[in-house]
Design a protein around this motif. Structure first.
Motif, PDB file in Angstrom:
ATOM      1  N   UNK A   1       0.829  -1.198  -0.081  1.00 58.01           N
ATOM      2  CA  UNK A   1      -0.106   0.019   0.174  1.00 58.01           C
ATOM      3  C   UNK A   1       0.761   1.298   0.099  1.00 58.01           C
ATOM      4  N   UNK A   2       2.042   1.233   0.798  1.00 60.00           N
ATOM      5  CA  UNK A   2       2.949   2.484   0.688  1.00 60.00           C
ATOM      6  C   UNK A   2       3.875   2.652  -0.417  1.00 60.00           C
ATOM      7  N   UNK A   3       3.609   1.601  -1.505  1.00 57.78           N
ATOM      8  CA  UNK A   3       4.575   1.515  -2.635  1.00 57.78           C
ATOM      9  C   UNK A   3       4.164   2.596  -3.629  1.00 57.78           C
ATOM     10  N   UNK A   4       5.474   3.433  -3.925  1.00 56.55           N
ATOM     11  CA  UNK A   4       5.304   4.686  -4.734  1.00 56.55           C
ATOM     12  C   UNK A   4       4.407   4.190  -6.127  1.00 56.55           C
ATOM     13  N   UNK A   5       4.685   3.072  -6.604  1.00 59.61           N
ATOM     14  CA  UNK A   5       4.218   2.713  -7.897  1.00 59.61           C
ATOM     15  C   UNK A   5       2.835   2.180  -7.741  1.00 59.61           C
ATOM     16  N   UNK A   6       2.378   1.399  -6.583  1.00 56.96           N
ATOM     17  CA  UNK A   6       1.030   1.369  -6.576  1.00 56.96           C
ATOM     18  C   UNK A   6       0.416   2.617  -6.163  1.00 56.96           C
ATOM     19  N   UNK A   7       0.679   3.458  -5.527  1.00 58.63           N
ATOM     20  CA  UNK A   7       0.172   4.787  -5.566  1.00 58.63           C
ATOM     21  C   UNK A   7      -0.130   5.422  -6.763  1.00 58.63           C
ATOM     22  N   UNK A   8       0.877   5.520  -7.502  1.00 57.09           N
ATOM     23  CA  UNK A   8       0.983   6.233  -8.628  1.00 57.09           C
ATOM     24  C   UNK A   8      -0.077   5.611  -9.722  1.00 57.09           C
ATOM     25  N   UNK A   9      -0.006   4.012  -9.933  1.00 57.77           N
ATOM     26  CA  UNK A   9      -1.198   3.398 -10.693  1.00 57.77           C
ATOM     27  C   UNK A   9      -2.468   3.827 -10.277  1.00 57.77           C
ATOM     28  N   UNK A  10      -2.720   3.656  -8.917  1.00 55.85           N
ATOM     29  CA  UNK A  10      -4.119   3.908  -8.351  1.00 55.85           C
ATOM     30  C   UNK A  10      -4.714   5.380  -8.749  1.00 55.85           C
ATOM     31  N   UNK A  11      -3.471   6.350  -8.608  1.00 51.22           N
ATOM     32  CA  UNK A  11      -4.036   7.886  -8.969  1.00 51.22           C
ATOM     33  C   UNK A  11      -4.492   7.976 -10.371  1.00 51.22           C
ATOM     34  N   UNK A  12      -3.760   7.088 -11.475  1.00 46.56           N
ATOM     35  CA  UNK A  12      -4.276   6.868 -12.469  1.00 46.56           C
ATOM     36  C   UNK A  12      -5.507   6.190 -12.823  1.00 46.56           C
ATOM     37  N   UNK A  13      -5.624   5.083 -11.986  1.00 44.77           N
ATOM     38  CA  UNK A  13      -6.672   4.209 -12.431  1.00 44.77           C
ATOM     39  C   UNK A  13      -8.159   4.810 -11.955  1.00 44.77           C
ATOM     40  N   UNK A  14      -8.064   5.665 -10.768  1.00 46.16           N
ATOM     41  CA  UNK A  14      -9.377   6.222 -10.248  1.00 46.16           C
ATOM     42  C   UNK A  14     -10.090   6.959 -11.276  1.00 46.16           C
ATOM     43  N   UNK A  15      -9.314   8.072 -11.925  1.00 49.80           N
ATOM     44  CA  UNK A  15      -9.956   8.812 -12.937  1.00 49.80           C
ATOM     45  C   UNK A  15     -10.307   8.125 -14.210  1.00 49.80           C
ATOM     46  N   UNK A  16      -9.660   7.123 -14.741  1.00 48.98           N
ATOM     47  CA  UNK A  16      -9.891   6.097 -15.871  1.00 48.98           C
ATOM     48  C   UNK A  16     -11.192   5.398 -15.584  1.00 48.98           C
ATOM     49  N   UNK A  17     -11.311   4.816 -14.354  1.00 43.72           N
ATOM     50  CA  UNK A  17     -12.332   4.064 -13.779  1.00 43.72           C
ATOM     51  C   UNK A  17     -13.693   5.032 -13.929  1.00 43.72           C
ATOM     52  N   UNK A  18     -13.374   6.345 -13.509  1.00 43.89           N
ATOM     53  CA  UNK A  18     -14.766   7.233 -13.422  1.00 43.89           C
ATOM     54  C   UNK A  18     -15.073   7.543 -14.813  1.00 43.89           C
ATOM     55  N   UNK A  19     -13.997   7.897 -15.747  1.00 42.77           N
ATOM     56  CA  UNK A  19     -14.401   7.877 -17.211  1.00 42.77           C
ATOM     57  C   UNK A  19     -14.931   6.809 -17.850  1.00 42.77           C
ATOM     58  N   UNK A  20     -14.667   5.685 -17.476  1.00 43.78           N
ATOM     59  CA  UNK A  20     -15.411   4.444 -18.109  1.00 43.78           C
ATOM     60  C   UNK A  20     -16.736   4.210 -17.575  1.00 43.78           C
ATOM     61  N   UNK A  21     -16.998   4.721 -16.164  1.00 42.40           N
ATOM     62  CA  UNK A  21     -18.546   4.623 -15.855  1.00 42.40           C
ATOM     63  C   UNK A  21     -19.387   5.806 -16.389  1.00 42.40           C
ATOM     64  N   UNK A  22     -18.705   6.871 -16.629  1.00 48.76           N
ATOM     65  CA  UNK A  22     -19.259   8.118 -17.387  1.00 48.76           C
ATOM     66  C   UNK A  22     -19.823   7.610 -18.861  1.00 48.76           C
ATOM     67  N   UNK A  23     -18.999   6.811 -19.648  1.00 46.22           N
ATOM     68  CA  UNK A  23     -19.360   6.283 -20.756  1.00 46.22           C
ATOM     69  C   UNK A  23     -20.703   5.402 -20.890  1.00 46.22           C
ATOM     70  N   UNK A  24     -20.496   4.457 -19.842  1.00 46.77           N
ATOM     71  CA  UNK A  24     -21.548   3.351 -19.423  1.00 46.77           C
ATOM     72  C   UNK A  24     -23.042   4.242 -19.170  1.00 46.77           C
ATOM     73  N   UNK A  25     -22.779   5.085 -18.381  1.00 43.67           N
ATOM     74  CA  UNK A  25     -24.057   6.111 -17.993  1.00 43.67           C
ATOM     75  C   UNK A  25     -24.750   6.636 -19.031  1.00 43.67           C
ATOM     76  N   UNK A  26     -23.704   7.378 -20.040  1.00 44.79           N
ATOM     77  CA  UNK A  26     -24.086   7.859 -21.437  1.00 44.79           C
ATOM     78  C   UNK A  26     -24.889   6.869 -22.072  1.00 44.79           C
TER      79      UNK A  26
END
Lengths: 185, 195
Positions: free
Chosen positions: B101-126
């Protein structure tokens, strides 16, 4: 503590979780911290944060993790089966009923109304997610590109997830990740 | 064969869906397109049922899709497919979770994945919105005829729901199940499906 108890506890947590994995936190607090003293408030926060930063459903990840903490690998499996057990029973019964009555006009009208509500609920969920996820220009860029691409291209969401994960690794390796360093969810 | 496919599709979903609640929706939406096991309109109904019944939403949706696709064994297999990657991943990294959890790569990956996941949900919502308001399966296929067939009744209900769920203090805190049931009643009273 027996496996049966672990299974039943997580089945109970499963029943009481309505909606997304985030809805689970207050219930975990009551069951694990207040009632059973299995974990402290801080430990629970850690468990939950780990559930969020591993791939998969938050509720399932958290159950696996806590089960594993209590009783090793088999504990992880038992707790996870427990948390999905109520869904299996309840949804199977409901899905059966809905399928049987799906052709009735009033059921069709009801679901046409419900679909409007689903649009609004998705919109509200997106606003909430947005607040937690889009906190930098980079995050906004990722959001925009993925939202547009996924709307107009017919690709598997897996592709976006893998590309974005790779992007995160590359940016971090180049020390180019903006802001937010060390801040935890 | 269908069981194997079902397991594999949900294994992928369980491995790659990031976040809570609706994170699996883009995967299920894609599944509807590529497998034809269920329609987008059935998927929207599943979202409503999953949100208004006990159990984590992602799990409920998996069980529902599995049932719709292949009955009770399907429900069981889809759900097992969904949870298998979680079990494997967590058990593998269990030993070093804290440092994970404290690994900087894991943090960085999830910082990128969360907005991507939000974008995917927007597309499904549309695409759910395209179906609800225009009667077509996605935004890209909205034609002039679909625009003419725009569902004004649905829009009025959507605006009312937006106001009561976002801006009116006393009703904002109510559980979504209240609005799902109210919308069902409105749908029946004003015959939203036109039948």
């Amino acid at each position: 503590m027996s496996y049966l108890k672990l299974f039943l506890l997580f089945a109970k947590i499963g029943v009481m979780t309505f909606g997304g994995g985030y809805a689970m936190l207050p219930i975990l607090q009551r069951e694990l911290v207040d009632t059973r003293h299995w974990a402290t408030e801080e430990e629970l926060a850690d468990y939950f944060a780990i559930g969020q930063c591993t791939p998969g459903i938050i509720a399932v990840n958290t159950a696996t993790f806590i089960g594993h903490k209590r009783k090793g690998i088999s504990g992880g499996i038992v707790a996870t089966l427990g948390v999905v057990f109520p869904s299996l029973i309840i949804i199977t019964i409901l899905a059966g009923l809905i399928t049987t009555f799906a052709d009735l006009p009033f059921v069709q009208n009801a679901f046409a109304g419900i679909r409007v509500c689903v649009c609004v609920l998705i919109f509200n969920a997106v606003v909430k997610l947005w607040k937690g996820a889009v906190k930098s220009i980079l995050a906004f860029g990722i959001f925009l590109v993925v939202a547009l691409a996924a709307t107009f291209l017919n690709l598997s969401p897996a592709i976006y997830v893998l590309i974005t994960a790779a992007l995160g690794i590359i940016l971090e390796a180049l020390h180019a990740m903006p802001g937010e360093r060390g801040k935890k969810a | 064969m269908i069981y194997l496919l079902l397991f594999w599709e949900f294994f992928k979903t369980g491995l790659l869906a990031v976040g809570g609640g609706l994170a699996t929706l883009p995967f299920l939406s894609n599944m509807a397109d590529t497998t034809g096991w269920f329609t987008h309109s059935q998927l929207a109904d599943m979202v409503a049922v999953s949100e208004s019944t006990p159990g984590p939403m992602g799990v409920n949706m998996a069980t529902y899709v599995g049932y719709t696709t292949a009955g009770i064994p399907g429900a069981l297999i889809a759900t097992l497919g969904l949870i298998t990657p979680s079990i494997i991943v967590i058990l593998i990294i269990a030993g070093f979770l804290k440092s994970f959890r404290d690994n900087r790569f894991v943090n960085s990956v999830f910082l990128c994945l969360r907005p991507a996941s939000t974008g995917l949900i927007v597309a499904s919502g549309l695409s759910v919105a395209a179906m609800t308001f225009f009667g077509v399966s996605d935004i890209a296929s909205i034609t002039l005829d679909a625009v003419k067939a725009f569902d004004w009744k649905a829009l009025v209900l959507a605006v009312i729901l937006l106001v009561v769920t976002r801006w009116i203090k006393p009703t904002k805190k109510l559980h979504p199940i209240v609005w799902i049931l109210a919308s069902a009643v409105v749908g029946v009273v004003f015959s939203f499906a036109g039948v």
